[in-house]
Design a protein around this motif. Structure first.
Motif, PDB file in Angstrom:
ATOM      1  N   ALA A  91       5.033   1.173   9.315  1.00  0.00           N
ATOM      2  CA  ALA A  91       6.465   1.368   9.066  1.00  0.00           C
ATOM      3  C   ALA A  91       6.706   2.513   8.083  1.00  0.00           C
ATOM      4  CB  ALA A  91       7.084   0.084   8.530  1.00  0.00           C
ATOM      5  N   GLY A  92       5.645   3.106   7.546  1.00  0.00           N
ATOM      6  CA  GLY A  92       5.777   4.236   6.641  1.00  0.00           C
ATOM      7  C   GLY A  92       6.215   3.847   5.234  1.00  0.00           C
ATOM      8  N   ARG A  93       5.911   2.615   4.840  1.00  0.00           N
ATOM      9  CA  ARG A  93       6.284   2.140   3.512  1.00  0.00           C
ATOM     10  C   ARG A  93       5.061   2.000   2.630  1.00  0.00           C
ATOM     11  NH1 ARG A  93       7.388  -2.710   4.412  1.00  0.00           N
ATOM     12  NH2 ARG A  93       7.573  -2.815   6.649  1.00  0.00           N
ATOM     13  N   THR A  94       5.316   1.881   1.327  1.00  0.00           N
ATOM     14  CA  THR A  94       4.233   1.658   0.378  1.00  0.00           C
ATOM     15  C   THR A  94       4.381   0.305  -0.311  1.00  0.00           C
ATOM     16  OG1 THR A  94       5.457   2.813  -1.350  1.00  0.00           O
ATOM     17  CG2 THR A  94       3.875   4.111  -0.070  1.00  0.00           C
ATOM     18  N   THR A  95       5.380  -0.459   0.092  1.00  0.00           N
ATOM     19  CA  THR A  95       5.616  -1.780  -0.483  1.00  0.00           C
ATOM     20  C   THR A  95       5.525  -2.833   0.611  1.00  0.00           C
ATOM     21  OG1 THR A  95       7.120  -0.799  -2.103  1.00  0.00           O
ATOM     22  CG2 THR A  95       7.240  -3.182  -1.805  1.00  0.00           C
ATOM     23  N   LEU A  96       4.744  -3.850   0.360  1.00  0.00           N
ATOM     24  CA  LEU A  96       4.591  -4.954   1.304  1.00  0.00           C
ATOM     25  C   LEU A  96       5.835  -5.832   1.246  1.00  0.00           C
ATOM     26  CD1 LEU A  96       2.442  -6.097   3.252  1.00  0.00           C
ATOM     27  CD2 LEU A  96       1.668  -7.541   1.393  1.00  0.00           C
ATOM     28  N   GLU A  97       6.422  -6.110   2.392  1.00  0.00           N
ATOM     29  CA  GLU A  97       7.634  -6.921   2.460  1.00  0.00           C
ATOM     30  C   GLU A  97       7.362  -8.237   3.173  1.00  0.00           C
ATOM     31  OE1 GLU A  97      10.665  -4.561   4.320  1.00  0.00           O
ATOM     32  OE2 GLU A  97      10.743  -3.136   2.642  1.00  0.00           O
ATOM     33  N   VAL A  98       8.248  -9.182   2.964  1.00  0.00           N
ATOM     34  CA  VAL A  98       8.121 -10.496   3.595  1.00  0.00           C
ATOM     35  C   VAL A  98       8.075 -10.356   5.112  1.00  0.00           C
ATOM     36  CG1 VAL A  98       9.264 -12.717   3.948  1.00  0.00           C
ATOM     37  CG2 VAL A  98       9.216 -11.696   1.676  1.00  0.00           C
TER      38      VAL A  98
END
Length: 116
Positions: free
Chosen positions: A80-87
């Motif tokens: 998803a191109g993020r650096t933070t793990l989400e729920v």
């Protein structure tokens, strides 16, 4: 599957290979999860004796499951191109695991023998 996805999947596979090798080399199943807590949870349902080896095994199984969930969720996060793990990454991972399990169950189901 794009090259990044393939790279992430290969990384997860490599980590699992290392875990199997590490666990195969030693009979000592050290775990980060407190064995006393595992025993307490296991005894909540019934008043039975649970061997300490069983608790150690369950603690290690839980630890490996958590590690796998995090690795697979991080693959989704990177995709998803993020650096933070989400729920949502964790929820999607659980859904994928459930789908994989259902597919494997369908493949391994024994069909009734028509000759009987």
């Amino acid at each position: 599957m794009d090259p990044n996805q393939k790279k992430n999947v290969e990384l997860v596979d490599k980590v699992w290979e290392e875990q199997f090798k590490k666990n195969g080399e030693t009979a000592d199943l050290k775990t980060l999860i407190p064995i006393s807590r595992v025993k307490e949870i296991m005894k909540e349902e019934a008043d039975v004796e649970i061997p300490s080896e069983t608790c150690v095994f369950m603690a290690k199984a839980c630890e490996l499951f958590i590690m796998d969930m995090i690795m697979r969720s991080m693959v989704k996060m990177k995709e998803a191109g993020r650096t933070t793990l989400e729920v949502n990454d964790m929820v999607d991972t659980l859904g994928d695991i459930d789908l994989e399990t259902k597919m494997k169950d369908e493949k391994t189901q024994v069909s009734p023998n028509e000759d009987d």
